[in-house]
Scaffold this motif. Structure first.
Motif, PDB file in Angstrom:
ATOM      1  N   TRP A 118       0.845  -1.197   0.000  1.00  0.00           N
ATOM      2  CA  TRP A 118       0.000   0.000   0.000  1.00  0.00           C
ATOM      3  C   TRP A 118       0.873   1.237   0.000  1.00  0.00           C
ATOM      4  CZ3 TRP A 118       0.752  -3.454   3.838  1.00  0.00           C
ATOM      5  CH2 TRP A 118       1.139  -2.996   5.101  1.00  0.00           C
ATOM      6  N   GLU A 119       0.264   2.408  -0.172  1.00  0.00           N
ATOM      7  CA  GLU A 119       1.018   3.641  -0.419  1.00  0.00           C
ATOM      8  C   GLU A 119       2.084   3.887   0.642  1.00  0.00           C
ATOM      9  OE1 GLU A 119      -1.060   7.248  -1.573  1.00  0.00           O
ATOM     10  OE2 GLU A 119      -2.848   6.044  -1.974  1.00  0.00           O
ATOM     11  N   GLU A 123      -6.410  -5.318  -6.705  1.00  0.00           N
ATOM     12  CA  GLU A 123      -6.354  -4.184  -5.785  1.00  0.00           C
ATOM     13  C   GLU A 123      -7.681  -4.091  -5.057  1.00  0.00           C
ATOM     14  OE1 GLU A 123      -6.512   0.387  -6.596  1.00  0.00           O
ATOM     15  OE2 GLU A 123      -4.402  -0.205  -6.709  1.00  0.00           O
ATOM     16  N   PRO A 179     -10.341   5.872   1.038  1.00  0.00           N
ATOM     17  CA  PRO A 179     -10.019   4.478   1.354  1.00  0.00           C
ATOM     18  C   PRO A 179      -8.515   4.206   1.244  1.00  0.00           C
ATOM     19  CG  PRO A 179     -10.815   4.638  -0.896  1.00  0.00           C
ATOM     20  CD  PRO A 179     -10.950   6.020  -0.302  1.00  0.00           C
ATOM     21  N   ASN A 189     -12.138   0.672   3.641  1.00  0.00           N
ATOM     22  CA  ASN A 189     -12.866   1.920   3.857  1.00  0.00           C
ATOM     23  C   ASN A 189     -12.980   2.355   5.316  1.00  0.00           C
ATOM     24  OD1 ASN A 189     -13.742   2.467   1.026  1.00  0.00           O
ATOM     25  ND2 ASN A 189     -14.675   0.447   1.289  1.00  0.00           N
ATOM     26  N   ARG A 221      -5.952   1.864  -0.398  1.00  0.00           N
ATOM     27  CA  ARG A 221      -5.908   0.918  -1.507  1.00  0.00           C
ATOM     28  C   ARG A 221      -4.704  -0.006  -1.343  1.00  0.00           C
ATOM     29  NH1 ARG A 221      -9.744   1.882  -4.901  1.00  0.00           N
ATOM     30  NH2 ARG A 221     -10.728   3.944  -4.977  1.00  0.00           N
ATOM     31  N   LYS A 280      -2.610  -3.305  -2.964  1.00  0.00           N
ATOM     32  CA  LYS A 280      -2.350  -4.221  -4.074  1.00  0.00           C
ATOM     33  C   LYS A 280      -1.950  -5.574  -3.495  1.00  0.00           C
ATOM     34  CE  LYS A 280       0.395  -4.906  -8.264  1.00  0.00           C
ATOM     35  NZ  LYS A 280       1.480  -4.394  -9.136  1.00  0.00           N
ATOM     36  N   ALA A 283      -9.963  -1.991  -1.800  1.00  0.00           N
ATOM     37  CA  ALA A 283     -10.081  -0.745  -1.044  1.00  0.00           C
ATOM     38  C   ALA A 283     -10.604  -1.052   0.348  1.00  0.00           C
ATOM     39  CB  ALA A 283     -11.031   0.211  -1.762  1.00  0.00           C
TER      40      ALA A 283
END
Length: 204
Positions: A64-65, A164, A140, A168, A142, A144, A166
């Motif tokens: 994730w990010e 991927e 959300p 929430n 996200r 992968k 999400a």
């Protein structure tokens, strides 16, 4: 009548020349020995097979990010085994390599969890992700999710699925993928779905 060499320096009886030749030959011999020994003084280390190739046969990753201070947990379940995740890091088949807590206790910006299996038993595999904590308050989240298979330690990993999802809200658990592998480690056609099944341990 003695013959006098015009090139011979006065007072040089030849002993100096012989001494210089011996020293030169000795030095050349020493250099040759050093050159021959250099490859053996620090031989290149032979890497173990475990260092050359990544461990595991079924590899499941969650990413994730990087700039999010968010704790996402990866949960996996192999056929006939218990779910494996942050509160149960090892089963008979799978092991969670790292529980990534976001920015807490992390020397890098990478947000990444990975589980490896020992062996590839045929049957259904289930992969879930769970939003444990979201300090970034960004929704959300996200994630992968990638599943790969290696038939043996000499082979390279072959990606079989990627998706991927999400998340929430904190506490949400989502089934990212379910799939079946046959006895030759091949993805069974039409077996892929994301029908929800809880994996997170009640201890977590």
């Amino acid at each position: 009548m003695l013959y006098e060499d015009p090139l011979k320096p006065d007072g040089d009886d030849g002993a100096g020349t012989v001494f210089r030749d011996v020293i030169t030959l000795t030095l050349l011999g020493f250099v040759a020995v050093v050159i021959l020994l250099l490859p053996h003084l620090n031989p290149p280390r032979k890497q173990d097979q475990a260092e050359v190739t990544a461990p595991g046969n079924v590899i499941v990753e969650a990413l994730w990010e990087a700039d999010l201070d968010t704790d996402v947990d990866l949960w996996v379940k192999a056929p006939g085994d218990v779910p494996v995740g942050y509160s149960n890091k090892g089963g008979v088949i799978f092991n969670l390599l790292r529980d990534d807590l976001g920015r807490y206790g992390d020397a890098t910006d990478s947000n990444h969890e990975v589980s490896y299996s020992r062996g590839i038993p045929p049957g259904e595999y289930i992969v879930n992700v769970h939003l444990f904590r979201n300090q970034s308050r960004q929704l959300p989240v996200r994630v992968k999710v990638v599943a790969s298979v290696k038939s043996d330690q000499q082979s390279s990993a072959r990606q079989i699925l990627a998706t991927e999802v999400a998340l929430n809200r904190e506490g949400e658990e989502v089934t990212a993928m379910r799939f079946r592998l046959d006895d030759k480690a091949r993805l069974v056609p039409d077996s892929v779905n994301s029908l929800y099944q809880r994996l997170r341990s009640n201890r977590g």
